[in-house]
Design an enzyme around this catalytic site. Structure first.
Site, PDB file in Angstrom:
ATOM      1  N   LEU A   1      45.490  40.572  26.558  1.00 17.49           N
ATOM      2  CA  LEU A   1      46.131  41.330  25.477  1.00 17.49           C
ATOM      3  C   LEU A   1      47.478  40.736  25.073  1.00 17.49           C
ATOM      4  O   LEU A   1      47.712  40.435  23.900  1.00 17.49           O
ATOM      5  CB  LEU A   1      46.301  42.783  25.934  1.00 17.49           C
TER       6      LEU A   1
ATOM      7  N   TYR B   1      49.582  47.443  44.172  1.00 17.91           N
ATOM      8  CA  TYR B   1      49.905  46.691  42.957  1.00 17.91           C
ATOM      9  C   TYR B   1      51.391  46.795  42.647  1.00 17.91           C
ATOM     10  O   TYR B   1      52.044  45.792  42.315  1.00 17.91           O
ATOM     11  CB  TYR B   1      49.070  47.242  41.794  1.00 17.91           C
TER      12      TYR B   1
END
Length: 328
Positions: free
Chosen positions: A16, A143
């Site tokens: 993206l 993460y």
């Protein structure tokens, strides 16, 4: 305009944000603050060019392109509670990208972080000084900690070797080339695809929750320009939040309304209030960004959404739509 021998390597260059940077670099007029410099070379690398979890393959990528600058977007993302998988893999990716940059004499690296690096319990609005003030949310702590460690590594490389390594923290990004897979997409691409299928199949468009939560959404083309600004003009190790202002928060209902209008959906459109809303708002301050840049004109939300929907419709057969897209 000054010429340049820069070679800019964008990891995760086909995603993206990478595709948005490519768009800006290829379309911005000469003389613009965000334009490609004459003689400057841009490389948008995908995972097919090398597994960045592997030190040897990462070094080979640097040896192949000999980048002077790196915008590091590559990451393994998706899925809550898969903490060990995402922590281990992203630590490897980030460590290899930064170590190879140091070894090869790369002049500058900007790494892309995420607002998930911020503590779960924090005073709002978020700002760049609050990253390490408490543990992140348990759902994606692996993460989040891997991303936090980039900031720690940037400081360590600067302190020991004088490296010009820094980072950016975008808020919720959307735009062309997003992930529209209903299984693991973010809210805007997920709702676009869901509404598209409801219109195609003449079924209700049902949005989870009340629609009341507020979010700061940044158009990918705007974010791309901010990355290019950071590449050109920002040389501090401390991260910068790249976001629209707190006064530009948009409710999930306003997002859904705009999607219904953009897709000209005339069917049954409701909210499933039995589904959880999640956090009501988690605003981030862009004061540091605007102070440094001297202001920035963000694309109005509805205009950015219309462009995203148009891209989705024009590219449905090749977009990342997952299993639902293949059946449609």
């Amino acid at each position: 305009m000054a010429s340049s021998n820069n070679v800019v390597l964008v990891t995760g260059g086909t995603g993206l944000v990478g595709q948005a940077i490519r768009h800006v670099i290829e379309t911005e007029p000469e003389g613009s603050r965000f334009a490609r410099l004459p003689g400057e070379k841009w490389i948008f690398a995908s995972s097919s060019e090398g597994d960045l979890r592997d030190p040897a393959q990462t070094r080979a990528l640097y040896e192949k392109y000999k980048p002077t600058h790196v915008i590091h977007l590559a990451a393994l993302v998706g899925g809550l509670f898969k903490n060990m998988k995402y922590k281990a893999n992203n630590l490897l990716i980030n460590d290899n990208v930064l170590q190879s940059a140091h070894e090869s004499g790369t002049q500058k690296v900007i790494s892309c972080l995420s607002t998930c690096v911020f503590p779960d319990k924090v005073e709002y609005p978020l700002d760049e000084n609050k990253i390490h003030t408490g543990p992140p949310h348990e759902s994606n702590f692996g993460y989040a900690h891997a991303k936090r460690m980039v900031d720690v590594q940037n400081h360590a490389y600067k302190e020991q070797f004088g490296c010009n390594f820094t980072s950016a923290i975008p808020t919720n990004v959307f735009g062309p080339h997003d992930n529209f897979d209903l299984e693991d997409s973010h809210v805007i691409p997920g709702l676009i695809h869901k509404c598209y299928l409801a219109k195609k199949n003449n079924t209700p468009f049902i949005v989870s929750g009340t629609g009341k939560p507020l979010r700061q959404f940044i158009f990918s083309y705007d974010l791309a320009k901010l990355f290019i600004w950071q590449l050109r003009e920002y040389d501090d190790v401390e991260p910068v939040i790249l976001s629209v202002g707190e006064d530009e928060e948009v409710s999930i209902k306003a997002v859904a309304d705009a999607i219904v209008k953009a897709l000209d959906f005339k069917g049954d459109y409701t909210f499933d209030t039995t589904r959880a809303d999640g956090q009501f708002r988690k605003p981030a301050s862009n004061k540091k960004l605007l102070t440094l840049m001297g202001g920035f004109q963000f694309t109005p939300f509805t205009e950015a959404l219309d462009l995203t929907v148009k891209w989705f419709l024009d590219n449905y057969n090749t977009a990342r739509t997952g299993a639902a897209g293949k059946k449609a």
